[in-house]
Design a protein around this motif. Structure first.
Motif, short mmCIF file in Angstrom:
data_model
loop_
_atom_site.label_atom_id
_atom_site.label_comp_id
_atom_site.label_asym_id
_atom_site.label_seq_id
_atom_site.Cartn_x
_atom_site.Cartn_y
_atom_site.Cartn_z
N GLY A 35 0.83 -1.20 0.00
CA GLY A 35 0.00 0.00 0.00
C GLY A 35 0.86 1.25 0.00
N GLN A 36 0.27 2.36 0.40
CA GLN A 36 0.99 3.63 0.46
C GLN A 36 1.80 3.71 1.75
OE1 GLN A 36 1.20 6.21 -1.90
NE2 GLN A 36 0.28 4.64 -3.21
N TRP A 37 3.10 3.98 1.62
CA TRP A 37 4.00 4.15 2.76
C TRP A 37 4.47 5.60 2.78
CZ3 TRP A 37 7.44 -0.07 5.07
CH2 TRP A 37 6.84 -1.34 4.97
N ASP A 38 4.87 6.07 3.96
CA ASP A 38 5.59 7.33 4.04
C ASP A 38 7.00 7.11 3.52
OD1 ASP A 38 3.41 8.55 5.43
OD2 ASP A 38 4.13 7.67 7.31
N ILE A 39 7.60 8.14 2.94
CA ILE A 39 8.97 8.03 2.43
C ILE A 39 9.69 9.35 2.63
CG2 ILE A 39 8.28 8.60 0.07
CD1 ILE A 39 10.51 6.73 -0.94
N ALA A 40 10.96 9.26 2.98
CA ALA A 40 11.82 10.44 3.14
C ALA A 40 13.23 10.04 2.70
CB ALA A 40 11.81 10.92 4.59
N ASP A 41 14.12 11.03 2.59
CA ASP A 41 15.49 10.73 2.17
C ASP A 41 16.50 11.35 3.12
OD1 ASP A 41 15.16 13.38 1.49
OD2 ASP A 41 15.91 13.20 -0.56
N SER A 42 17.74 10.91 2.98
CA SER A 42 18.82 11.46 3.80
C SER A 42 20.14 11.24 3.11
CB SER A 42 18.83 10.82 5.19
OG SER A 42 19.31 9.48 5.13
N ILE A 43 21.15 11.99 3.53
CA ILE A 43 22.51 11.78 3.04
C ILE A 43 23.23 10.76 3.90
CG2 ILE A 43 24.75 12.87 2.66
CD1 ILE A 43 23.29 15.45 1.98
N GLY A 46 22.60 7.26 9.31
CA GLY A 46 22.03 7.31 10.65
C GLY A 46 21.01 8.39 10.87
N ASP A 47 20.68 9.15 9.81
CA ASP A 47 19.76 10.28 9.97
C ASP A 47 18.31 9.85 9.78
OD1 ASP A 47 21.89 11.86 10.43
OD2 ASP A 47 21.87 12.88 8.49
N PHE A 109 16.97 6.24 1.16
CA PHE A 109 15.54 6.47 1.28
C PHE A 109 15.02 5.69 2.48
CE2 PHE A 109 15.59 7.81 -3.22
CZ PHE A 109 14.79 8.94 -3.13
N TRP A 110 14.08 6.30 3.17
CA TRP A 110 13.46 5.69 4.34
C TRP A 110 11.97 5.50 4.08
CZ3 TRP A 110 16.47 5.09 8.94
CH2 TRP A 110 17.75 5.64 8.89
N TYR A 111 11.48 4.30 4.33
CA TYR A 111 10.06 3.99 4.19
C TYR A 111 9.46 3.73 5.58
CZ TYR A 111 10.44 3.16 -0.91
OH TYR A 111 10.61 3.30 -2.26
N ARG A 112 8.24 4.18 5.79
CA ARG A 112 7.56 3.93 7.07
C ARG A 112 6.11 3.52 6.82
NH1 ARG A 112 6.25 8.66 11.39
NH2 ARG A 112 4.81 9.19 9.68
N ARG A 113 5.68 2.54 7.62
CA ARG A 113 4.29 2.08 7.53
C ARG A 113 3.80 1.73 8.93
NH1 ARG A 113 0.54 -1.01 4.12
NH2 ARG A 113 -1.27 -1.20 5.46
#
Length: 728
Positions: A35-43, A46-47, A109-113
């Motif tokens: 399904g739809q997950w939250d997603i964000a990015d980082s360099i 550990g961030d 990339f970070w995914y969250r559900r």
């Protein structure tokens, strides 16, 4: 593999509503986290994101995030840079010795559900079927593990990490291949311009009690009278457990048990893992074939866990003595194409299409049936597991290729990719585990166009015995490993003409017996899975590899329509020829699905890839070229003299029933009128061949004509072989 591939819907209903047998015990509960997950990015790795302002589909790719991320996919691989340098498109100073060069301001990339669990069970297993590039997982704030391979399932024991009610999972994936250790394969492709991160296969959570079923492999016997079942069991608890292992088989869409094994009393010590192997007789089984893809389900129970494993009763192998493929004990000719899904990922129109079941079913079922294809090579990059489910149901034979293409050393041995044998053995073992219950998977393909003895000397021997079905292995340009393993061939007839000053190739070569000899130096069965070298972008423009070819084949004022017509005409003729002489056990055109990109090296044949509309010339010519009753008009002269002419027409029959009818050779004018016609009867036996010589009185009428051989077996579907000629 236990609960092997999202066997949802009808299969899940069967597994949760089994018969009143010893299998009716504690059942596994499987939660889909798709399904739809939250997603964000980082360099930095550990961030952990402080905010989640984007959404992305799972399964899917990061380039489908909303709102989008700038420069996602922008990565130049080491192999692509080598290719550009070799073609004079980049200076030698651009060469790198690492994975490549990132062109984006991120590494992760970070995914969250968030999800709910109604009731916590003693055993919980999280499965991420595929993610690239690597996957590190946290559940409710606790890191539970890391899985770096990009093409196999990541399986995590999360027992004790869940709570009743709301839970949270976070998955970190690399934004590009450069974040992975050099020992881990991220895929090697000299013609892939962009590399797309994401969780590109399903995510699920299995809840059960002890003892748990970790894996199930079902392998039909060579005589197709029984199956060998290998079950890996695991006791996650700190106490020993005694139980009865139960196994029963029913047809996929029926509850009726057709075979079972006696309940087996077992005892596992605390923390023990054990593999149990048993045989189950299935008398008078309905076999799986592309024409009748019959499927069964094995229900396995331990009292604390259950699993439904779908399989087909089929046996597939090659024989060097005959150079043929054999399906269920009979010769079988493979006809089809290639799918390079990871190149399609770079297509701006790919989006979420690879996870749209309606789209995939048209791609794998409806169109192949129209084109008379029974086989595909899934080339340089794996597909989502759902694709194999659909291939099982459609009756497709898959040459399943791992994502390795290294060629020979480019610009010196120091630029050759060096794989870590131990790491690759682990990856190949997982890859087999993920796919070995699919009857559609007919061939393990270790690599594409690769010269590396390590695959034959170390990797294949180390993993081959894991597959109880003993499927054949194809090892590209390396020597075959097994005595009956096949060898692939890529003759690429027009590749020389695609280079400035390269040697001329004429289709008249194909008028001679056996024509252009296969390039693979082997007495083994041959698979032809790349040929032609005539690619066009979807707008009809030449690709990077054919921009110097079409000016040699067509006038300077040629249109896109002219190029499409010539492309289909040549590919069909080459296909007809290779089928007619039976030098190959399989003929698979390259390529059915690909990206279409101004920077691309190759391309597919769709006019509209979103609607899956094939380019009309290709659909017309190639559907005839791949018909089970194959027709080859062995004539390629551009000019035809008036008077009596004798034409050789070759027929092949890929079916088990004899065919009979008539062959008509005719000369058609530009308006479609028939200027000359001759007919002869034909008969060709089961899997047979025959050659006819038909006289035609060519009229003294100058002009351009279409010389056509039509085989009509009386089924309303005549097969055509066509040649462009001019009468002077």
């Amino acid at each position: 593999m236990a609960d092997r591939r999202r066997l949802r819907g009808a299969i899940l209903t069967l597994s949760l509503a089994v018969l009143a047998t010893p299998l009716r015990t504690a059942q596994r509960t499987t939660l889909s986290l798709d399904g739809q997950w939250d997603i964000a990015d980082s360099i930095e790795a550990g961030d952990l994101p402080a905010a989640w302002s984007h959404k992305a589909p799972v399964p899917g790719l990061a380039h489908s995030a909303v709102p989008g991320f700038q420069d996602v996919d922008e990565f130049e691989s080491r192999q692509l840079i080598q290719n550009r340098v070799a073609r004079g498109l980049a200076p030698a100073s651009a060469l790198v010795s690492n994975a490549g060069v990132s062109r984006q301001q991120r590494n992760w990339f970070w995914y969250r559900r968030r999800f709910d669990v109604a009731a916590v069970r003693r055993v919980a297993t999280l499965r991420i079927d595929k993610a690239q590039f690597g996957a590190t997982v946290w559940v409710n704030g606790q890191q539970v593990g890391e899985h770096l391979p990009c093409f196999t399932a990541a399986i995590f024991d999360v027992s004790g990490k869940l709570r009743q009610g709301s839970n949270e999972i976070v998955v970190r994936v690399g934004a590009h291949p450069g974040v992975l250790p050099s020992t881990v394969s991220a895929g090697t492709d000299f013609e892939k311009n962009r590399w797309t991160p994401g969780i590109y296969d399903s995510v699920s959570l299995a809840l059960s009690d002890n003892p748990a079923i970790a894996e199930v492999q079902v392998a039909p016997s060579r005589d197709l009278q029984s199956v060998t079942v290998q079950t890996k069991l695991r006791n996650h608890s700190a106490q020993p457990v005694a139980f009865a292992l139960t196994e029963a088989v029913h047809a996929w869409k029926s509850d009726a048990i057709v075979a079972s094994a006696p309940a087996m009393q077992l005892r596992l010590a605390a923390g023990e893992e054990r593999t149990v192997t048993r045989k189950i007789a299935i008398p008078a089984a309905k076999l799986w074939t592309p024409e009748q893809p019959n499927l069964y389900v094995l229900e396995t129970g331990t009292g604390g866990d259950s699993a439904a494993t779908r399989f087909g009763m089929r046996e597939f192998h090659f024989e060097t003595a005959t150079k043929r493929a054999y399906l269920n004990g009979r010769p079988y000719f493979m006809r089809g194409s290639n799918i390079t899904l990871h190149r399609f990922f770079e297509d701006p129109k790919s989006g979420v299409l690879p996870w749209d079941e309606k789209w995939v079913r048209k791609l794998l079922v409806a169109i192949p049936q129209e084109m008379h294809w029974n086989s595909f090579r899934f080339c340089i990059g794996p597909v989502p597991g759902k694709w194999f489910d659909i291939a099982d149901e459609a009756g497709l034979l898959i040459q399943n290729e791992y994502f390795v293409w290294t060629g020979k050393a480019w610009h010196g041995a120091e630029n050759q990719v060096r794989f870590d044998a131990d790491q690759m053995i682990r990856e190949y073992g997982e890859w087999m585990r993920d796919n070995w219950n699919h009857p559609s998977v007919a061939i393990w393909d270790a690599n594409n166009e690769t010269f590396d003895p390590m695959f034959g000397e170390k990797i294949i021997p180390a993993v081959r015995a894991l597959d109880l079905s003993n499927r054949p292995w194809e090892n590209s340009y390396n020597p075959p490993v097994g005595p009956d393993d096949p060898v692939e061939d890529h003759p690429y007839e027009f590749s020389g003409m695609a280079r400035r000053g390269g040697a001329e190739f004429s289709m008249t070569t194909f008028e001679r017996p056996n024509g252009k000899a296969p390039g693979a130096p082997s007495g083994h069965a041959l698979i032809l899975n790349e040929y032609g070298w005539t690619w066009l972008n979807r707008d009809g423009s030449p690709t990077e590899l054919t921009k110097d070819l079409y000016p040699r084949l067509l006038p300077a004022n040629a249109t896109a329509e002219d190029r499409f017509a010539l492309n289909a005409y040549l590919l069909a003729g080459i296909t007809e020829f290779w089928r007619a002489y039976r030098q190959y056990a399989a003929v698979l055109h390259f390529v059915y699905l690909m990206s279409s990109d101004p920077l691309g090296y190759t391309a597919d044949h769709f006019r509209d890839v979103e609607k899956l509309e094939l380019e009309p010339h290709f659909r017309d010519y190639m559907s005839h070229a791949f018909a089970p009753l194959g027709v080859y008009l062995s004539f390629w002269q551009p000019k035809l003299a008036a008077g009596k002419q004798t034409f050789q027409v070759m027929l092949v029959n890929d079916e088990y029933q004899a065919a009979a009818g008539s062959v008509t050779v005719s000369l058609l004018s530009a308006s479609g009128g028939e200027a000359a016609r001759a007919q002869a009867p034909f008969q060709v036996g089961s899997l047979g061949q025959t050659t006819l010589y038909i006289d035609l009185d060519v009229p003294h009428t100058p002009g351009d004509f279409l010389l056509q051989a039509k085989a009509d077996a009386g089924n309303g579907k005549p097969v055509l072989s066509r040649r462009r000629v001019a009468i002077k």
